[in-house]
Scaffold this motif. Sequence first.
Motif, PDB file in Angstrom:
ATOM      1  N   TYR A 184      -7.181  -0.800   6.860  1.00 37.12           N
ATOM      2  CA  TYR A 184      -6.255  -1.734   6.227  1.00 37.12           C
ATOM      3  C   TYR A 184      -6.656  -3.189   6.473  1.00 37.12           C
ATOM      4  O   TYR A 184      -6.455  -4.054   5.616  1.00 37.12           O
ATOM      5  CB  TYR A 184      -4.840  -1.463   6.700  1.00 37.12           C
ATOM      6  CG  TYR A 184      -4.287  -0.187   6.114  1.00 37.12           C
ATOM      7  CD1 TYR A 184      -3.902  -0.134   4.775  1.00 37.12           C
ATOM      8  CD2 TYR A 184      -4.189   0.966   6.873  1.00 37.12           C
ATOM      9  CE1 TYR A 184      -3.426   1.034   4.211  1.00 37.12           C
ATOM     10  CE2 TYR A 184      -3.700   2.142   6.324  1.00 37.12           C
ATOM     11  CZ  TYR A 184      -3.331   2.169   4.988  1.00 37.12           C
ATOM     12  OH  TYR A 184      -2.862   3.339   4.432  1.00 37.12           O
TER      13      TYR A 184
ATOM     14  N   ARG B 196       0.683   1.182  -9.185  1.00 42.38           N
ATOM     15  CA  ARG B 196      -0.408   0.223  -9.341  1.00 42.38           C
ATOM     16  C   ARG B 196      -0.023  -0.890 -10.310  1.00 42.38           C
ATOM     17  O   ARG B 196      -0.544  -2.017 -10.240  1.00 42.38           O
ATOM     18  CB  ARG B 196      -1.669   0.946  -9.820  1.00 42.38           C
ATOM     19  CG  ARG B 196      -2.916   0.081  -9.812  1.00 42.38           C
ATOM     20  CD  ARG B 196      -4.151   0.899 -10.133  1.00 42.38           C
ATOM     21  NE  ARG B 196      -4.481   1.809  -9.041  1.00 42.38           N
ATOM     22  CZ  ARG B 196      -5.475   2.696  -9.093  1.00 42.38           C
ATOM     23  NH1 ARG B 196      -6.223   2.793 -10.192  1.00 42.38           N
ATOM     24  NH2 ARG B 196      -5.727   3.485  -8.066  1.00 42.38           N
TER      25      ARG B 196
ATOM     26  N   GLU C 227      -8.271   3.996  -3.268  1.00 42.43           N
ATOM     27  CA  GLU C 227      -9.181   2.894  -2.973  1.00 42.43           C
ATOM     28  C   GLU C 227     -10.027   3.207  -1.740  1.00 42.43           C
ATOM     29  O   GLU C 227     -11.187   2.812  -1.657  1.00 42.43           O
ATOM     30  CB  GLU C 227      -8.375   1.611  -2.763  1.00 42.43           C
ATOM     31  CG  GLU C 227      -9.190   0.360  -2.861  1.00 42.43           C
ATOM     32  CD  GLU C 227      -8.324  -0.867  -3.063  1.00 42.43           C
ATOM     33  OE1 GLU C 227      -8.818  -1.979  -2.805  1.00 42.43           O
ATOM     34  OE2 GLU C 227      -7.151  -0.719  -3.462  1.00 42.43           O
TER      35      GLU C 227
ATOM     36  N   PHE D 110       0.837  -1.198   0.000  1.00 39.41           N
ATOM     37  CA  PHE D 110       0.000   0.000   0.000  1.00 39.41           C
ATOM     38  C   PHE D 110       0.873   1.249   0.000  1.00 39.41           C
ATOM     39  O   PHE D 110       1.929   1.279   0.631  1.00 39.41           O
ATOM     40  CB  PHE D 110      -0.903   0.051   1.244  1.00 39.41           C
ATOM     41  CG  PHE D 110      -1.999  -0.967   1.254  1.00 39.41           C
ATOM     42  CD1 PHE D 110      -3.241  -0.687   0.719  1.00 39.41           C
ATOM     43  CD2 PHE D 110      -1.782  -2.223   1.804  1.00 39.41           C
ATOM     44  CE1 PHE D 110      -4.250  -1.630   0.741  1.00 39.41           C
ATOM     45  CE2 PHE D 110      -2.783  -3.177   1.828  1.00 39.41           C
ATOM     46  CZ  PHE D 110      -4.023  -2.886   1.292  1.00 39.41           C
TER      47      PHE D 110
ATOM     48  N   ARG E  92      -1.640  -0.714  -3.802  1.00 32.06           N
ATOM     49  CA  ARG E  92      -2.953  -0.073  -3.645  1.00 32.06           C
ATOM     50  C   ARG E  92      -2.777   1.279  -2.951  1.00 32.06           C
ATOM     51  O   ARG E  92      -1.828   1.477  -2.183  1.00 32.06           O
ATOM     52  CB  ARG E  92      -3.885  -1.000  -2.864  1.00 32.06           C
ATOM     53  CG  ARG E  92      -4.005  -2.354  -3.533  1.00 32.06           C
ATOM     54  CD  ARG E  92      -4.521  -3.433  -2.608  1.00 32.06           C
ATOM     55  NE  ARG E  92      -5.966  -3.361  -2.451  1.00 32.06           N
ATOM     56  CZ  ARG E  92      -6.664  -4.240  -1.715  1.00 32.06           C
ATOM     57  NH1 ARG E  92      -6.050  -5.228  -1.070  1.00 32.06           N
ATOM     58  NH2 ARG E  92      -7.978  -4.113  -1.627  1.00 32.06           N
TER      59      ARG E  92
ATOM     60  N   LEU F  91      -9.161  -3.955   3.855  1.00 33.12           N
ATOM     61  CA  LEU F  91      -8.569  -4.083   2.525  1.00 33.12           C
ATOM     62  C   LEU F  91      -7.738  -5.353   2.374  1.00 33.12           C
ATOM     63  O   LEU F  91      -7.626  -5.907   1.265  1.00 33.12           O
ATOM     64  CB  LEU F  91      -7.691  -2.856   2.233  1.00 33.12           C
ATOM     65  CG  LEU F  91      -8.434  -1.533   2.021  1.00 33.12           C
ATOM     66  CD1 LEU F  91      -7.457  -0.373   1.935  1.00 33.12           C
ATOM     67  CD2 LEU F  91      -9.300  -1.582   0.766  1.00 33.12           C
ATOM     68  N   THR F  92      -7.164  -5.827   3.466  1.00 32.42           N
ATOM     69  CA  THR F  92      -6.320  -7.028   3.405  1.00 32.42           C
ATOM     70  C   THR F  92      -7.077  -8.289   3.811  1.00 32.42           C
ATOM     71  O   THR F  92      -6.506  -9.384   3.750  1.00 32.42           O
ATOM     72  CB  THR F  92      -5.089  -6.881   4.316  1.00 32.42           C
ATOM     73  OG1 THR F  92      -5.532  -6.621   5.669  1.00 32.42           O
ATOM     74  CG2 THR F  92      -4.201  -5.739   3.850  1.00 32.42           C
TER      75      THR F  92
END
Length: 433
Positions: free
Chosen positions: A387, A110, A159, A92, A115, A390-391
């Motif tokens: 996070y 990217r 994002e 990230f 991200r 997102l993960t």
Amino acid sequence: MLIIVQNLPVPLDRRVWLECQALRANGYDVSVICPKGPGDPGRQVIDAVKIFKYRPAPEARGLFGFALEFAYSWMRTAALTLVVWRQCRFAFIQACNPPDTYWLLALLWRIRGVRFVFDHHDLNPELFLSRFGRPRTLIQRAEFATLSWLERMTFRSAERVISTNDSYREIAVRRGGRDPEDVIVVRSAPDTAVMRPSYPAIPRPADAVELVYLGIMGPQDGVDTVLYVMDELVHNRGRRDVHATLMGFGDSQQDLRRLASDLRLEEHVTFTGRADRQMVAENLSRADIGLCPDLKTPLNDVSTMNKTMEYMAFALPSVSFDLVETIFSGGEALLVVPTGDIAAFSDQIERLIDDKRLRLTMARAARARVSEFLDWQPQAQSYVGVYDALTGTERPSGVTYPDAPERTHDEWGNRIVPLGDEAEFNRFILERR
């Protein structure tokens, strides 16, 4: 995680440093790219956070100067991302504005699957309006349009967007076109277990009153108001016992020093320059009243001022102009006056000086509000949660936040004020020694 900051070095940027610590405590590997502060090395590892620093650009003046600063900082940052990548292949990039230029760097990364998360610290279109007013000339309209376009591209490229308050979140949704579910509020807040009053090494004189300002000293920050208030208090109202300590730096610092000299305030105003954590703790512990001189502008009205809550962490009552988000932060710890009214601002400072009961009540309300409602710990849960989502990380027992050890002294050896001892806490608030 790779965090990019341009306007302050880390760990001097207290919000970003708290974010770094929250990520580390929950198993994330963290690197930071930022400019150097005075005397900083190019590489540092602090509490397992790897910090990569570059020499900052010369102080910007005018359109060309700012363009040069942004281009230089962007190129130095881009080069350092390659250095970081060779050491740790980050997943990230988190860019913290200002400026709104790192979306392009994130788009380039990217390609490697990195991200992008945008940590929204400032409103650059509102900053332009606050400094220069509505654009009138062709050049001004072009500058404003460019800032607005950069902001839109930053919002669209990210994002997730992390907003510092609900006002910023509303702008991300309305002006940035973001889905409300993708915009998460993580307020800038102090870690009150660490940021708390201690007995100052150099207490103020017993018969003096100490005012304090902490923050950036730019054209939009209203620090000249502090000097005009001091002129009113000292020369017009005969308050020879009042002293103000101004901590911070910025584009206006030299102009402010000259203004203080012109107003014959050298004996009543101290400029410290850049303030590290020890200087902040010492001066907020010895002060009586916090100053929030930011004028009501399109930027200031909707921005969360870190200094307000840091004053509160040290049990300081404050005086402020009528800003929406500052009023929300300060609550009963704040006396509010109409924006730009020097006499009213001075009146409220005198009121706090003369009314010890009011000063005590507001100081206790300040510490209670910031520790119970505006502390960093719940914000850290929201931040790490961005996070984790997102993960795909699940934490059945919740986000980890390390407990602060019970201490009797701060890290610089000063005794910590026992907040649970009501009589002693009250005495300290009134005497600050």
